[in-house]
Design a protein around this motif. Structure first.
Motif, mmCIF file in Angstrom:
data_model
loop_
_atom_site.group_PDB
_atom_site.id
_atom_site.type_symbol
_atom_site.label_atom_id
_atom_site.label_comp_id
_atom_site.label_asym_id
_atom_site.label_seq_id
_atom_site.Cartn_x
_atom_site.Cartn_y
_atom_site.Cartn_z
ATOM 1 N N SER A 1 -34.042 7.576 -15.387
ATOM 2 C CA SER A 1 -35.085 7.855 -16.357
ATOM 3 C C SER A 1 -35.549 9.286 -16.221
ATOM 4 O O SER A 1 -35.605 9.834 -15.134
ATOM 5 N N LEU A 2 -35.883 9.880 -17.340
ATOM 6 C CA LEU A 2 -36.412 11.239 -17.357
ATOM 7 C C LEU A 2 -37.875 11.278 -16.936
ATOM 8 O O LEU A 2 -38.347 12.263 -16.431
ATOM 9 N N PHE A 3 -38.587 10.207 -17.179
ATOM 10 C CA PHE A 3 -40.034 10.226 -17.008
ATOM 11 C C PHE A 3 -40.486 9.251 -15.943
ATOM 12 O O PHE A 3 -39.906 8.186 -15.786
ATOM 13 N N THR B 1 -31.880 2.530 -8.949
ATOM 14 C CA THR B 1 -32.401 3.534 -9.869
ATOM 15 C C THR B 1 -32.060 4.914 -9.333
ATOM 16 O O THR B 1 -32.073 5.150 -8.127
ATOM 17 N N ILE B 2 -31.737 5.804 -10.281
ATOM 18 C CA ILE B 2 -31.436 7.203 -9.970
ATOM 19 C C ILE B 2 -32.161 8.071 -10.991
ATOM 20 O O ILE B 2 -32.434 7.625 -12.101
ATOM 21 N N PRO B 3 -32.457 9.317 -10.618
ATOM 22 C CA PRO B 3 -33.122 10.194 -11.593
ATOM 23 C C PRO B 3 -32.126 10.784 -12.589
ATOM 24 O O PRO B 3 -30.952 10.955 -12.290
ATOM 25 N N ILE B 4 -32.621 11.084 -13.792
ATOM 26 C CA ILE B 4 -31.847 11.836 -14.779
ATOM 27 C C ILE B 4 -31.726 13.258 -14.237
ATOM 28 O O ILE B 4 -32.691 13.789 -13.683
ATOM 29 N N VAL C 1 -33.381 4.002 -19.098
ATOM 30 C CA VAL C 1 -34.647 3.292 -19.336
ATOM 31 C C VAL C 1 -35.634 4.272 -19.945
ATOM 32 O O VAL C 1 -35.796 5.382 -19.446
ATOM 33 N N SER C 2 -36.252 3.872 -21.051
ATOM 34 C CA SER C 2 -37.242 4.740 -21.668
ATOM 35 C C SER C 2 -38.439 3.915 -22.128
ATOM 36 O O SER C 2 -38.400 2.714 -22.128
#
Length: 166
Positions: free
Chosen positions: A4-6, A139-142, A165-166
């Motif tokens: 996810s970016l955020f 989970t991993i970061p964008i 995921v957004s």
């Protein structure tokens, strides 16, 4: 893997709901997730919470802007590498030493900057991904800024499916 970016879009909530559904179905599952720690409405850090219920600090806000050599920092947070490794490494070793006869699920929320200060964690994640009897839900970061080697390695694996995921 869910990138996810955020912050705050619900990656950990999604992981927790999937974990509960799998547990109630009797699927063998172990792992950890990270959880915000708040005081007086402000985020003061993150804890690591294992699926067996153990909990400890991953990071805390530091008021001291002069970092000592032994501190691992991400922005305003100082990472408690000892606490993180004491909670997570035994669980990952346990997952990795199980037999390959039964498929298992290992939850790793998350593989990000704070967690990647630990070389032992990096090795344990690689071992877990290499295990034929283990499915990883993580989970991993964008990517933004300098790429994180392990994250890019995971993202490019042919046996990994990434869901944004957004």
């Amino acid at each position: 893997f869910f990138p996810s970016l955020f912050l705050g879009v619900g990656k950990t909530t999604l992981i927790q709901k999937v974990t509960q559904a799998l547990k109630s179905s009797g699927v063998p599952i172990d792992g950890f997730y990270t959880q915000e720690v708040r005081e007086g409405g402000r985020r003061t850090g993150f804890d690591v919470v294992t699926l067996s219920g153990d909990r400890g600090p991953l990071s805390r806000v530091s008021s001291d802007s002069s970092a000592s050599r032994r501190e691992y920092r991400v922005g305003q947070y100082v990472v408690d590498l000892v606490s993180f490794e004491q909670l997570v490494l035994p669980m990952l070793r346990n997952v990795n030493h199980g037999g390959d006869t039964e498929k298992r699920i290992c939850v790793i929320d998350e593989i990000g900057k704070m967690e990647l200060f630990s070389q032992a964690f990096i090795q344990a994640v690689r071992q877990t991904l290499a295990g034929s009897g283990t499915v990883v839900l993580g989970t991993i970061p964008i990517p933004k800024g300098k790429p994180l080697d392990l994250v890019e390695e995971i993202r490019s694996r042919k046996d990994v499916k990434v869901f944004n995921v957004s």
